[in-house]
Design a protein around this motif. Structure first.
Motif, PDB file in Angstrom:
ATOM      1  N   GLU A  15      25.657  48.117  25.263  1.00 25.81           N
ATOM      2  CA  GLU A  15      25.008  47.035  26.113  1.00 25.81           C
ATOM      3  C   GLU A  15      22.967  47.262  25.762  1.00 25.81           C
ATOM      4  N   PHE A  20      37.461  38.985  25.863  1.00 27.45           N
ATOM      5  CA  PHE A  20      35.533  39.400  25.704  1.00 27.45           C
ATOM      6  C   PHE A  20      35.069  38.438  25.634  1.00 27.45           C
ATOM      7  N   VAL A  80      30.899  38.848  20.614  1.00 28.29           N
ATOM      8  CA  VAL A  80      30.889  39.678  19.442  1.00 28.29           C
ATOM      9  C   VAL A  80      31.002  39.628  18.242  1.00 28.29           C
ATOM     10  N   MET A 123      39.787  47.920  21.412  1.00 28.19           N
ATOM     11  CA  MET A 123      38.388  47.187  22.224  1.00 28.19           C
ATOM     12  C   MET A 123      38.437  47.318  23.732  1.00 28.19           C
ATOM     13  N   LYS A 137      25.552  42.528  26.442  1.00 30.06           N
ATOM     14  CA  LYS A 137      26.948  43.441  26.094  1.00 30.06           C
ATOM     15  C   LYS A 137      27.666  43.008  24.531  1.00 30.06           C
ATOM     16  N   VAL A 155      31.281  39.798  27.336  1.00 30.07           N
ATOM     17  CA  VAL A 155      31.128  40.606  25.896  1.00 30.07           C
ATOM     18  C   VAL A 155      30.841  39.446  24.879  1.00 30.07           C
ATOM     19  N   VAL A 166      30.311  43.954  21.722  1.00 32.60           N
ATOM     20  CA  VAL A 166      31.305  44.132  20.385  1.00 32.60           C
ATOM     21  C   VAL A 166      30.799  44.356  19.388  1.00 32.60           C
ATOM     22  N   LEU A 189      37.158  48.695  27.081  1.00 33.20           N
ATOM     23  CA  LEU A 189      36.296  48.700  27.766  1.00 33.20           C
ATOM     24  C   LEU A 189      37.110  48.272  29.091  1.00 33.20           C
ATOM     25  N   TYR A 237      31.127  49.560  21.417  1.00 31.99           N
ATOM     26  CA  TYR A 237      30.118  48.421  23.019  1.00 31.99           C
ATOM     27  C   TYR A 237      28.628  49.349  23.004  1.00 31.99           C
ATOM     28  N   GLN A 284      29.837  52.885  23.901  1.00 32.50           N
ATOM     29  CA  GLN A 284      31.502  53.576  22.807  1.00 32.50           C
ATOM     30  C   GLN A 284      31.095  53.370  21.502  1.00 32.50           C
TER      31      GLN A 284
END
Length: 161
Positions: free
Chosen positions: A132, A64, A71, A155, A35, A69, A37, A159, A130, A138
């Motif tokens: 996955e 994040f 980055v 963001m 995942k 997630v 960003v 999320l 975003y 997104q």
């Protein structure tokens, strides 16, 4: 046409900057199985990018990471500029900078802009997405001159909601 929600990120060779090191990588491998960003700035060391955009992600990277997630920050700059910018901004582990020196990845995303009027040449539009497992879930692209929907705070809210 720009990349759309549901489409895979293009697989392009790029330079990564993490922990002070420059390494070549392919974006397909970078985003596979995670995942992520990905946010883009028009240029390292430029005012909004250095005073607001990257610092917001530096400040919130732990939030994040707590959500699982990763980055990434993208700019159409060479790897040495991105390396110097990371050092000057005290980019922490867990936030990887991507140097797209020839704008290959940016153009493949369809998110380039012409900054020639400002002496900047071809650059990335300001955006955040975003993904996955390398698929866009997104996409938040800023209107020219704005900084709202691609911030770290925006963001995190996207999320969460």
């Amino acid at each position: 046409m720009s990349i759309q929600i549901g489409q895979p990120l293009p697989d392009i060779e790029i330079k990564t900057i993490a922990d002070g090191r420059i390494e070549p990588a392919r974006t397909g491998a970078l985003f596979a199985g995670r995942k992520a960003v990905l946010f883009a700035v028009p240029g390292a060391f430029t005012p909004t990018c250095s005073e607001k955009h990257l610092p917001g992600y530096v400040q919130h990277v732990g939030e994040f990471q707590a959500r699982g997630v990763d980055v990434f920050c993208l700019a159409v700059n060479d790897a040495y500029v991105m390396q110097a910018w990371a050092a000057s901004q005290q980019v922490p582990p867990g936030l990887m900078l991507l140097a797209d020196g020839n704008a290959d990845f940016t153009r493949a995303l369809g998110l380039e802009r012409d900054g020639s009027a400002y002496g900047m040449g071809l650059r990335a539009r300001r955006f955040a997405l975003y993904a996955e497992d390398g698929v866009v879930r997104q996409l938040h692209v800023e209107a020219p001159g704005e900084f709202r929907v691609s911030s770290a705070e925006a963001m995190l809210a996207a999320l969460a909601g």
